[in-house]
Design a protein around this motif. Structure first.
Motif, short mmCIF file in Angstrom:
data_model
loop_
_atom_site.label_atom_id
_atom_site.label_comp_id
_atom_site.label_asym_id
_atom_site.label_seq_id
_atom_site.Cartn_x
_atom_site.Cartn_y
_atom_site.Cartn_z
N TYR A 112 -1.33 -7.10 -5.61
CA TYR A 112 -1.33 -6.44 -6.91
C TYR A 112 0.05 -6.97 -7.65
N ASP A 114 1.23 -8.93 -9.07
CA ASP A 114 1.24 -9.70 -10.38
C ASP A 114 0.05 -9.27 -11.47
N ASP A 115 -0.31 -8.48 -10.71
CA ASP A 115 -1.63 -8.33 -11.46
C ASP A 115 -1.07 -7.56 -13.10
N ARG A 117 -2.96 -5.88 -14.59
CA ARG A 117 -3.18 -4.40 -15.17
C ARG A 117 -2.91 -2.93 -14.24
N ASN A 119 1.02 -3.72 -13.52
CA ASN A 119 2.23 -4.41 -13.00
C ASN A 119 3.27 -3.90 -13.92
N ALA A 181 -7.61 0.89 -15.33
CA ALA A 181 -6.30 0.91 -14.44
C ALA A 181 -5.02 2.46 -13.56
N SER A 279 -4.09 -2.68 0.61
CA SER A 279 -4.78 -2.74 -0.64
C SER A 279 -6.13 -1.65 -0.80
N VAL A 282 -6.73 -0.86 -4.97
CA VAL A 282 -6.20 -1.18 -5.87
C VAL A 282 -5.39 0.06 -5.85
#
Length: 350
Positions: A112, A114-115, A117, A119, A181, A279, A282
């Motif tokens: 995550y 590059d996510d 919500r 990063n 998030a 993971s 999340v």
């Protein structure tokens, strides 16, 4: 008269400066963004009724459900442990700090990364395995907290069920998808623990050092600085998620997350994850800890003894100055706080 007044003012200013310099010197013993938690007894676990209707359910039930029945009562029995002094991070490790770790060590990026919500630099890093978290802490000359250290930091000296008290308050934690998030690591200031730690309930699950065993509390023998089972146990019965990462040997994760339900925000709640799995939900992060240097404990003890000496001589102003370095190191120490109050009351007497 004027000269005498100047002398008094100068003396007070010198004393104030000396105290401030001493306090700053004491504070420098504690790394930035860490808090000191003094040695002493601590409550672990939570006694609740055993879920007999699930424990005696047929085998077909457990094959259909992810959670083995044995793990449903893993918070009991409640028990007391003794922990030596330690230091623990005030905040969950942020993306900003983890990025620096990646740059200096060439460590790989977490899930995550590059996510959008998840990063932001101020959000907690998530999507890390136990080994990622261990490597980060080691690079900072720290380690993961033990499960006992984590729980003491979350519950405080009164053994609260939540960082802020015994009653759940939905306004003090990021849980159950109340946000889309994780939130910044310094969010929810009203929900900090007694020792001042942020987001010990919700936001991101946190890896701790220990292996997971649902029956560990009932088998606990060492009541001093427990570090978890010597060997992991095999956790199975996970139904549709049967693979390497959902059955087998587990490490403990604590604290709940932004996506997890209210029950996981309780400071006694225990859960598990495979150490290679990065993971889960999340929302899997961590914070670091380290054993406190003996110098801190010694300075606190010395200051307390000298304070009692000053009080015995009825030198209460001096006693305040003597106590200040100890409180700078351990501002939540109940004995020191009571001592300060006693000094203040003594100074008010005619």
């Amino acid at each position: 008269m004027y000269t005498a007044r100047i002398i008094v003012i100068a003396a007070l200013a010198t004393a104030f400066t000396t105290v401030n310099q001493t306090v700053r010197a004491e504070e420098s013993l504690i790394p930035r963004d860490m808090v000191y938690i003094g040695q002493g007894l601590s409550i672990m676990g939570f006694d609740k009724e055993e879920p007999t209707e699930l424990a005696h359910a047929p085998a077909t039930y457990h094959k259909r459900n992810r959670t083995p029945a044995a793990t449903l009562n893993d918070e009991s029995p409640s028990h007391t442990v003794f922990l030596d002094s330690y230091l623990i991070d005030t905040y969950e490790v942020s993306n900003k700090d983890y990025k620096e770790f990646m740059r200096t060590t060439k460590h790989g990026a977490p899930a995550y990364w590059d996510d959008p919500r998840l990063n932001s630099p101020t959000q907690p890093v998530v999507g890390v395995s136990w080994f990622d978290a261990h490597a980060y802490c080691e690079s900072r000359s720290k380690r993961l907290p033990t499960e006992a250290e984590w729980e003491k930091a979350a519950r405080g000296p009164d053994g609260n069920l939540y960082p802020w008290g015994d009653a759940f308050d939905p306004a003090k934690a990021n849980y159950g998808k109340t946000h889309d998030a994780t939130r910044p690591v310094d969010s929810y200031p009203d929900g900090v623990s007694y020792y001042g730690l942020y987001n010990m309930a919700g936001n991101a699950f946190e890896w701790v050092l220990d292996w997971y065993d649902p029956r560990y509390y009932s088998q606990l023998e060492p009541m001093v600085n427990p570090t978890g089972p010597a060997k992991p146990v095999w956790i199975g019965g996970t139904g549709t998620y049967v693979d390497l990462l959902t059955v087998g040997e587990k490490r403990v994760i604590r604290g709940g997350s932004w996506i997890a339900p209210e029950g996981t925000a309780r400071a006694t709640h225990r859960f598990w994850n495979h150490p290679l799995n990065n993971s889960y939900g999340v929302g899997l992060g961590f914070r670091c800890a380290k054993t406190a240097p003996p110098e801190i404990d010694q300075r606190i003890k010395d200051a307390a003894i000298l304070t009692y000496v000053d009080m015995g001589r009825e030198r209460f102003a001096e006693a305040q100055q003597t106590l200040a370095p100890a409180l700078a190191l351990d501002p939540k120490n109940r004995e020191l706080l009571d001592l300060r109050q006693l000094i203040e009351q003594s100074m008010k007497r005619p």
